[in-house]
Write an enzyme that holds these catalytic residues in place. Sequence first.
Site, short mmCIF file in Angstrom:
data_model
loop_
_atom_site.label_atom_id
_atom_site.label_comp_id
_atom_site.label_asym_id
_atom_site.label_seq_id
_atom_site.Cartn_x
_atom_site.Cartn_y
_atom_site.Cartn_z
N THR A 132 6.74 5.86 6.66
CA THR A 132 6.89 6.08 8.11
C THR A 132 8.26 6.63 8.29
OG1 THR A 132 7.01 4.82 10.01
CG2 THR A 132 7.11 3.48 8.03
N ASP A 133 8.65 7.04 9.54
CA ASP A 133 9.97 7.17 9.92
C ASP A 133 10.63 5.87 9.89
OD1 ASP A 133 8.59 6.75 12.45
OD2 ASP A 133 9.08 8.63 13.02
N GLU A 134 9.91 4.96 10.53
CA GLU A 134 10.31 3.65 10.81
C GLU A 134 11.58 3.09 9.98
OE1 GLU A 134 8.38 1.00 13.11
OE2 GLU A 134 6.90 2.43 14.06
N TYR A 158 7.54 -5.10 9.75
CA TYR A 158 6.74 -3.76 9.31
C TYR A 158 7.57 -2.74 8.57
CZ TYR A 158 4.34 0.74 9.64
OH TYR A 158 4.09 2.12 9.26
N LYS A 162 7.87 -1.66 4.73
CA LYS A 162 7.20 -0.16 4.21
C LYS A 162 8.49 0.39 3.39
CE LYS A 162 4.40 2.29 4.76
NZ LYS A 162 3.17 2.53 4.32
N ASN A 187 5.13 9.20 14.66
CA ASN A 187 4.19 8.48 15.14
C ASN A 187 2.93 9.64 15.38
OD1 ASN A 187 6.21 6.89 16.14
ND2 ASN A 187 4.60 5.88 17.54
N HIS A 293 13.18 -4.00 19.58
CA HIS A 293 12.51 -2.59 19.69
C HIS A 293 13.26 -1.44 19.45
CE1 HIS A 293 9.72 -0.33 22.97
NE2 HIS A 293 9.69 0.24 21.53
P1 NAD Z 1 -4.35 1.52 9.71
O1 NAD Z 1 -3.88 0.22 10.04
O2 NAD Z 1 -5.11 2.09 10.80
O3 NAD Z 1 -5.35 1.68 8.44
C1 NAD Z 1 -4.76 0.75 7.17
C2 NAD Z 1 -5.88 0.74 6.47
O4 NAD Z 1 -5.70 0.15 5.07
C3 NAD Z 1 -7.25 -0.18 6.93
O5 NAD Z 1 -8.39 0.56 6.75
C4 NAD Z 1 -7.05 -1.47 6.16
O6 NAD Z 1 -8.45 -2.05 5.85
C5 NAD Z 1 -6.53 -0.91 4.83
N1 NAD Z 1 -5.80 -1.87 4.05
C6 NAD Z 1 -5.02 -2.92 4.57
N2 NAD Z 1 -4.65 -3.55 3.54
C7 NAD Z 1 -5.21 -3.20 2.46
C8 NAD Z 1 -5.16 -3.59 1.07
N3 NAD Z 1 -4.31 -4.83 0.89
N4 NAD Z 1 -6.11 -3.24 0.34
C9 NAD Z 1 -6.82 -2.12 0.48
N5 NAD Z 1 -6.85 -1.61 1.74
C10 NAD Z 1 -6.22 -2.20 2.69
O7 NAD Z 1 -3.08 2.34 9.30
P2 NAD Z 1 -2.65 4.02 9.82
O8 NAD Z 1 -2.23 4.11 11.04
O9 NAD Z 1 -4.18 4.70 9.30
O10 NAD Z 1 -1.66 4.30 8.79
C11 NAD Z 1 -1.80 4.51 7.24
C12 NAD Z 1 -0.58 4.60 6.38
O11 NAD Z 1 0.24 5.53 7.05
C13 NAD Z 1 0.27 3.31 6.50
O12 NAD Z 1 0.82 3.26 5.01
C14 NAD Z 1 1.40 3.61 7.47
O13 NAD Z 1 2.48 2.85 7.18
C15 NAD Z 1 1.59 5.02 7.26
N6 NAD Z 1 1.98 5.67 8.65
C16 NAD Z 1 1.44 5.52 10.01
C17 NAD Z 1 1.64 6.23 11.02
C18 NAD Z 1 1.00 5.96 12.41
O14 NAD Z 1 1.53 6.49 13.36
N7 NAD Z 1 -0.09 5.29 12.47
C19 NAD Z 1 3.02 6.91 10.98
C20 NAD Z 1 3.41 7.15 9.79
C21 NAD Z 1 2.98 6.58 8.63
O1 DAU Z 2 6.80 5.85 13.74
C1 DAU Z 2 5.70 5.61 12.83
C2 DAU Z 2 4.94 4.39 13.29
O2 DAU Z 2 4.33 4.56 14.62
C3 DAU Z 2 4.00 3.97 12.18
O3 DAU Z 2 4.81 3.71 10.79
C4 DAU Z 2 3.26 2.44 12.70
O4 DAU Z 2 2.45 2.60 11.68
C5 DAU Z 2 2.72 2.99 14.10
O5 DAU Z 2 1.81 1.76 14.54
C6 DAU Z 2 3.90 3.49 14.91
O6 DAU Z 2 4.47 2.48 15.76
P1 DAU Z 2 5.15 2.05 16.97
O7 DAU Z 2 5.32 1.04 17.08
O8 DAU Z 2 5.79 3.36 17.27
O9 DAU Z 2 3.44 2.40 17.75
P2 DAU Z 2 2.77 1.73 18.83
O10 DAU Z 2 1.69 2.66 19.32
O11 DAU Z 2 2.77 0.39 18.78
O12 DAU Z 2 4.16 1.93 19.97
C7 DAU Z 2 4.65 3.21 20.45
C8 DAU Z 2 5.56 2.85 21.40
O13 DAU Z 2 5.17 2.48 22.64
C9 DAU Z 2 6.51 1.95 21.14
O14 DAU Z 2 8.04 2.18 21.48
C10 DAU Z 2 6.22 0.51 21.73
C11 DAU Z 2 5.63 1.12 22.84
N1 DAU Z 2 4.29 0.39 23.39
C12 DAU Z 2 3.33 -0.11 22.64
C13 DAU Z 2 2.32 -0.84 22.94
C14 DAU Z 2 1.37 -1.05 22.14
C15 DAU Z 2 4.20 0.07 24.95
O15 DAU Z 2 5.09 0.16 25.57
N2 DAU Z 2 3.13 -0.87 25.19
C16 DAU Z 2 2.20 -1.15 24.46
O16 DAU Z 2 1.33 -1.81 24.99
#
Ligand code: NAD
Ligand code: DAU
Length: 360
Positions: A132-134, A158, A162, A187, A293
Amino acid sequence: MILVTGGAGFIGSNFVLDWIAQSDEPVINLDVLTYAGNRENLATLDNNPRHVFVQGDIGDSELVARLLAEHQPRAVINFAAESHVDRSIHGPEDFIQTNIVGTFRLLEAVRAYYGQLPESGKNAFRFLHVSTDEVYGSLTKDAPAFTESHRYEPNSPYSASKAASDHLVRAYHHTYGLPVLTTNCSNNYGPYHFPEKLIPLCILNALAGKPLPIYGDGQQIRDWLYVKDHCSAIRRVLEAGRLGEVYNVGGWNEMPNLDVVHTLCAILDELSPRADGQPYKTQITYVTDRPGHDRRYAIDASKLERELGWKPAETFATGIRKTVQWYLDNQPWVSNVTSGAYRDWLGKQYGTNEARGEKQ
Ligand code: NAD
Ligand code: DAU
């Protein structure tokens, strides 16, 4: 074949569905099925012999070793993680266990497997870590976007977990010669996004007549990418990425959270207007900010474009419209994920009073 971990989650399931649609190569999908893992995301693959689902933990060394030995994958793509920042603030333990210890155990199992491959197998093998970019921390308003050489400054449990996993992956390349690739993406949004995250939460709350919770002043900036574009970037890096390299993935699409929610509301006003004729934006409610945040993320994806020719196919305007339409068209999926434990999470995170729009 390839081994995908976390392939029942949001991005993993989109990746598996796209992979099966675009390639003949089978997928072993290892997912422990936490609250975020959902077999229903993969329902269209039921009875498809090219998709083998295994419920299990990436930290279960014996299971992973057995799967590697049995199926002899030519690549492992690691999506498995705890992924929600707010949950990591309430309880970091699972994040440490899966994102750090789990990735470590997975790397150990893969190292042992890789070590006994013949030379041709070794040359073909890849371990791709999805990150992730975070991990780069927070940017000030005018700072340039994150490049791959930006220093790591994770700010939440988190992102710290990562970051630790990224460092382990890097170390396994430098120390043991494991052929790794890492992607750091911004994101994502799109189909199958679990409604604890901003975009799906606001779509579903809007339709249910509930408050749309905006943390703080809503001016935090995120850089949004349609999930299918993230999947195409991962396929490209797997295909042609240089070993040991990191590739940032993003859509050059920075937006303040409030603008994102206004955009969702406007699309919903058009596609599914409220019965009382009022605009959905009247449901926007400011709530207490997330602790620590991060103010702004922005990804510089020029290395991926320059070296591997990757570009996103969707703009935010096209991707977000598809996403809203998907949630409108998939009500059974929505009702299944928003029952039971999901409601407990909303109570814990937003509290009864805040859910009504009153600050606590
Ligand atoms: P998600 O939470 O929707 O899915 C995670 C999956 O991993 C789930 O199906 C869960 O059951 C599985 N899991 C959790 N722990 C496990 C374990 N110990 N063994 C096997 N499976 C396990 O997450 P996502 O949003 O699909 O993210 C997937 C990956 O991409 C993560 O590594 C996250 O850090 C990364 N990522 C997410 C975003 C985003 O915006 N969602 C952006 C950049 C990177
Ligand atoms: O940047 C990549 C990341 O994006 C991934 O690594 C994470 O797995 C993914 O969850 C996501 O993280 P964020 O914290 O950016 O996503 P989230 O959707 O939780 O929040 C997006 C923005 O919106 C953040 O600035 C927090 C804000 N927010 C979020 C929620 C859930 C609100 O203002 N209200 C809310 O209820």
